[in-house]
Motif scaffolding. Structure first.
Motif, PDB file in Angstrom:
ATOM      1  N   GLU A 161       0.849  -1.188   0.000  1.00  0.00           N
ATOM      2  CA  GLU A 161       0.000   0.000   0.000  1.00  0.00           C
ATOM      3  C   GLU A 161       0.887   1.241   0.000  1.00  0.00           C
ATOM      4  O   GLU A 161       1.926   1.266   0.662  1.00  0.00           O
ATOM      5  CB  GLU A 161      -0.923   0.024   1.212  1.00  0.00           C
ATOM      6  N   ARG A 171      -2.682   0.109  -4.060  1.00  0.00           N
ATOM      7  CA  ARG A 171      -2.649  -1.231  -3.482  1.00  0.00           C
ATOM      8  C   ARG A 171      -2.236  -2.231  -4.554  1.00  0.00           C
ATOM      9  O   ARG A 171      -2.686  -2.143  -5.686  1.00  0.00           O
ATOM     10  CB  ARG A 171      -4.015  -1.630  -2.916  1.00  0.00           C
ATOM     11  N   THR A 211     -15.638   5.357  -1.144  1.00  0.00           N
ATOM     12  CA  THR A 211     -14.385   4.715  -1.526  1.00  0.00           C
ATOM     13  C   THR A 211     -14.480   4.247  -2.976  1.00  0.00           C
ATOM     14  O   THR A 211     -15.427   3.547  -3.345  1.00  0.00           O
ATOM     15  CB  THR A 211     -14.087   3.508  -0.625  1.00  0.00           C
ATOM     16  N   VAL A 213     -12.172   2.313  -5.915  1.00  0.00           N
ATOM     17  CA  VAL A 213     -10.960   1.540  -6.219  1.00  0.00           C
ATOM     18  C   VAL A 213     -10.970   1.213  -7.707  1.00  0.00           C
ATOM     19  O   VAL A 213     -11.946   0.656  -8.226  1.00  0.00           O
ATOM     20  CB  VAL A 213     -10.885   0.244  -5.396  1.00  0.00           C
ATOM     21  N   GLN A 224      -3.816  -1.424  -7.913  1.00  0.00           N
ATOM     22  CA  GLN A 224      -5.126  -0.818  -7.745  1.00  0.00           C
ATOM     23  C   GLN A 224      -4.950   0.509  -7.030  1.00  0.00           C
ATOM     24  O   GLN A 224      -4.068   0.646  -6.173  1.00  0.00           O
ATOM     25  CB  GLN A 224      -6.048  -1.740  -6.940  1.00  0.00           C
ATOM     26  N   GLU A 226      -6.863   3.546  -4.828  1.00  0.00           N
ATOM     27  CA  GLU A 226      -8.028   3.813  -3.980  1.00  0.00           C
ATOM     28  C   GLU A 226      -8.132   5.297  -3.648  1.00  0.00           C
ATOM     29  O   GLU A 226      -7.154   5.907  -3.198  1.00  0.00           O
ATOM     30  CB  GLU A 226      -7.934   2.999  -2.693  1.00  0.00           C
ATOM     31  N   THR A 227      -9.315   5.877  -3.862  1.00  0.00           N
ATOM     32  CA  THR A 227      -9.582   7.280  -3.566  1.00  0.00           C
ATOM     33  C   THR A 227     -10.679   7.367  -2.510  1.00  0.00           C
ATOM     34  O   THR A 227     -11.707   6.690  -2.634  1.00  0.00           O
ATOM     35  CB  THR A 227     -10.027   8.037  -4.832  1.00  0.00           C
ATOM     36  N   GLU A 228     -10.464   8.176  -1.466  1.00  0.00           N
ATOM     37  CA  GLU A 228     -11.449   8.394  -0.406  1.00  0.00           C
ATOM     38  C   GLU A 228     -12.087   9.769  -0.582  1.00  0.00           C
ATOM     39  O   GLU A 228     -11.384  10.778  -0.670  1.00  0.00           O
ATOM     40  CB  GLU A 228     -10.800   8.292   0.971  1.00  0.00           C
ATOM     41  N   ARG A 248     -14.037  -1.382  -7.111  1.00  0.00           N
ATOM     42  CA  ARG A 248     -14.954  -1.249  -5.972  1.00  0.00           C
ATOM     43  C   ARG A 248     -15.447   0.178  -5.856  1.00  0.00           C
ATOM     44  O   ARG A 248     -14.681   1.128  -6.036  1.00  0.00           O
ATOM     45  CB  ARG A 248     -14.246  -1.661  -4.673  1.00  0.00           C
TER      46      ARG A 248
END
Length: 375
Positions: A161, A171, A211, A213, A224, A226-228, A248
């Motif tokens: 990560e 990730r 979230t 992904v 991958q 990931e954005t929050e 996701r």
């Protein structure tokens, strides 16, 4: 302690009532018996459980563990590591196991953007299926060239990560079998926006956590990103996320069940259709409707019906697309979990030394009106 059904152990032994014998020897990389090796056994079968012991002066161990599938970590600081899976059933250990420690490896991770790197990013490695007791969690910061260097790392499977200050989190699964260098290009962005409301035509939901992904659309891509995101006071979210194939999309908000519900085909279709433009690198607008969440509460006791405070367990939904929830009991052994989707959940014990006598599973019914929590 044994009469009360509790674990009894010394440096090289931990006995579990009705357990499967597990004995053997640990050798160092030169195949010499290794004393003082710290062994952590994480039970991966339904119910879970973590057990710890050490090899004796002759490098041997002799114990008993609940039957099931395990991830074993053997660690001797400054000498070597070993991280292996094993299945323990009655009769599986008629001959002693022999485990040989492996010399550690080196991993370099280069985060690339354009012609240069991404300095100042935090990169972490967590061994697959590891727990805190295994001490297989490593963290580094990328240098001026965007490179993070991990020295003396046990070989095995990891999840990598990376937290990038001005971009999405990364990730990627990594299998470390020798000294390795990874070069990971950072993807281009695309605008994603929408509104989150409570119920059909209901009020906006502020501070909802979203979230996203995405896996980049390039051959051989394993990373991958990931954005929050967080909705504002009007339930609006608007940000730039990586372009690529959606892995996701999830929304969580206080008082509401998570979206999408893994058991809802309508939710899955809505996400697939609403976000397909991301794969084409085109701006996308996607609105989300949340519903009321269900709750689960209860109490954890031992074989003598005494409360077990501070026990940590995971509540795992019966869906690979949903993340497990970590729960800790209070001083009276009680717990409460809210904002749940309906469906089946498995309970996996994480606290060292504890395990259930049988598989633990609970069904959460669909909420209607003001539903009572499931006990």
């Amino acid at each position: 302690r044994l009469a009360a059904g509790r674990t009894q152990h010394d440096a090289s032994h931990v006995a579990v009532p009705d357990g499967v014998p597990f004995k053997g020897e640990v050798l160092d990389p030169g195949e010499t018996p290794a004393s003082g090796v710290h062994v952590v056994a994480v039970r991966q079968s339904a119910g879970g459980g973590t057990f710890e012991f050490m090899t004796n002066e002759s490098g041997k161990f002799d114990t008993a563990l609940p039957p099931g599938v395990y991830a074993f970590t053997f660690k001797l600081e400054g000498v070597g590591y070993r991280y292996v899976p094993r299945r323990l059933v009655d009769g599986s250990n008629e001959e002693p196991f022999v485990f040989t420690l492996q010399e550690p490896a080196k991993l370099e991770v280069a985060l690339l953007r354009g012609e240069g790197g991404v300095p100042g990013s935090t990169v972490t490695l967590l061994a697959a299926n590891a727990t805190d007791a295994m001490a297989l969690h490593f963290e580094r910061t990328t240098d001026a060239d965007g490179v993070a260097t991990f020295e003396e790392i046990p070989r095995g499977r990891y999840q990598l990560e990376a937290e990038v200050a001005d971009g999405p989190a990364l990730r990627q699964d990594v299998r470390l079998t020798s000294d390795t260098t990874l070069r990971i290009p950072m993807p281009k962005g695309v605008r994603l926006s929408g509104k989150v409301t409570s119920g059909k035509d209901g009020p906006p939901v502020a501070n909802a956590q979203i979230t996203v992904v995405v896996r980049p659309n390039r051959r051989g891509a394993r990373a991958q990103f990931e954005t929050e995101l967080t909705t504002d006071a009007n339930g609006i979210y608007d940000a730039v996320v990586p372009a690529g194939s959606l892995v996701r999309f999830a929304v969580a908000a206080e008082g509401h069940s998570p979206f999408p519900d893994p058991g809802s085909s309508a939710h899955r279709k809505a996400v697939r259709r609403g976000l397909r433009k991301l794969g084409r690198g085109r701006a996308t607008q996607f609105n989300v409707t949340l519903s009321s969440g269900a709750a689960l509460l209860g109490r954890v006791t031992d074989a003598n019906d005494a409360p077990v405070p501070g026990l940590v367990f995971q509540l795992k939904p019966n869906s690979r697309s949903s993340e497990a929830l970590t729960v800790r009991t209070d001083d009276a052994g009680g717990y409460r979990v809210a904002e749940l989707n309906p469906g089946w959940y498995d309970i996996w014990i994480e606290s060292p030394g504890w395990y259930p006598e049988a598989r633990l599973r609970v069904s959460i019914p669909k909420p209607s009106g003001n539903p009572e929590p499931t006990t």
